[in-house]
Design a protein around this motif. Sequence first.
Motif, PDB file in Angstrom:
ATOM      1  N   THR A  88      22.175  55.306  48.681  1.00 58.37           N
ATOM      2  CA  THR A  88      21.606  54.978  49.802  1.00 58.37           C
ATOM      3  C   THR A  88      20.200  54.872  49.846  1.00 58.37           C
ATOM      4  OG1 THR A  88      22.067  56.969  50.997  1.00 58.37           O
ATOM      5  CG2 THR A  88      23.828  55.281  51.277  1.00 58.37           C
ATOM      6  N   THR A  91      17.867  51.867  48.877  1.00 57.93           N
ATOM      7  CA  THR A  91      17.565  50.754  49.775  1.00 57.93           C
ATOM      8  C   THR A  91      15.897  50.645  49.860  1.00 57.93           C
ATOM      9  OG1 THR A  91      19.444  50.917  51.041  1.00 57.93           O
ATOM     10  CG2 THR A  91      17.643  49.922  52.023  1.00 57.93           C
ATOM     11  N   THR A 114      19.849  46.205  49.703  1.00 54.96           N
ATOM     12  CA  THR A 114      20.437  47.253  50.717  1.00 54.96           C
ATOM     13  C   THR A 114      21.710  47.904  50.069  1.00 54.96           C
ATOM     14  OG1 THR A 114      19.839  45.810  52.570  1.00 54.96           O
ATOM     15  CG2 THR A 114      21.572  47.498  52.922  1.00 54.96           C
TER      16      THR A 114
END
Lengths: 117, 110
Positions: A88, A91, A114
């Motif tokens: 994550t 991103t 993303t």
Amino acid sequence: QVQLVQSGAEVKKPGASVKVSCEASGYTFTNYGINWVRQAPGQGLEWMGWISGYNGNTNYAQKLQGRVTMTTDTSTSTAYMELRSLRTDDTAVYYCTRGTRFWFDPWGQGTLVTVSS
Amino acid sequence: QSALTQPPSASGSPGQSVTISCTGTSSDVGGYNYVSWYQQYPGKAPKLIVYEVGRRPSGVPDRFSGSKSGNTASLTVSGLQAEDEADYYCSSYAGSNNYVFGTGTKVTVL
């Protein structure tokens, strides 16, 4: 004029891979390198690595070693950046930029990647 | 490789000057005359405004000037204009085809 045009936005799940392209025009591709730089939301610029447009030699930032691969296709004047095992915190907007000796000019328009489950 | 240190913010009134510092080490800023500066507007790609410490690309106003002393480089924007309100990043060559960016400075025109 010298221009770098990048591929479009991507949405990936954690653990997946992403490959971003960067098509160069307006100059002799093999005379310059391409650097990749990323910028997480609201954060600063982070240099990711460099690839020679002449012979494909690479140098990656230490923190990305083993997860990133940069390649070129001189027949289409295109550079590619693949990032694997996405997390994550990968991103970010990813930029390609021509390495003009020891500075970066011009820059591509950026590609938003993303990473979300 | 640690990021170069810049102040988070700087400000000035129109017509005034503002100077942004960029502090590194002898392995990057202090070791090479290859410091460059970039201007970035929100949602846009960075743009080169200074290279090789103090040289400007064609088309960049001479209001932008760069210098270096030891491990610290500086960017001065003279005669501030509203259009100079942006984020500014320094970058330095760090040897062996490695590069490092600064933490970034938001310039506000009051």
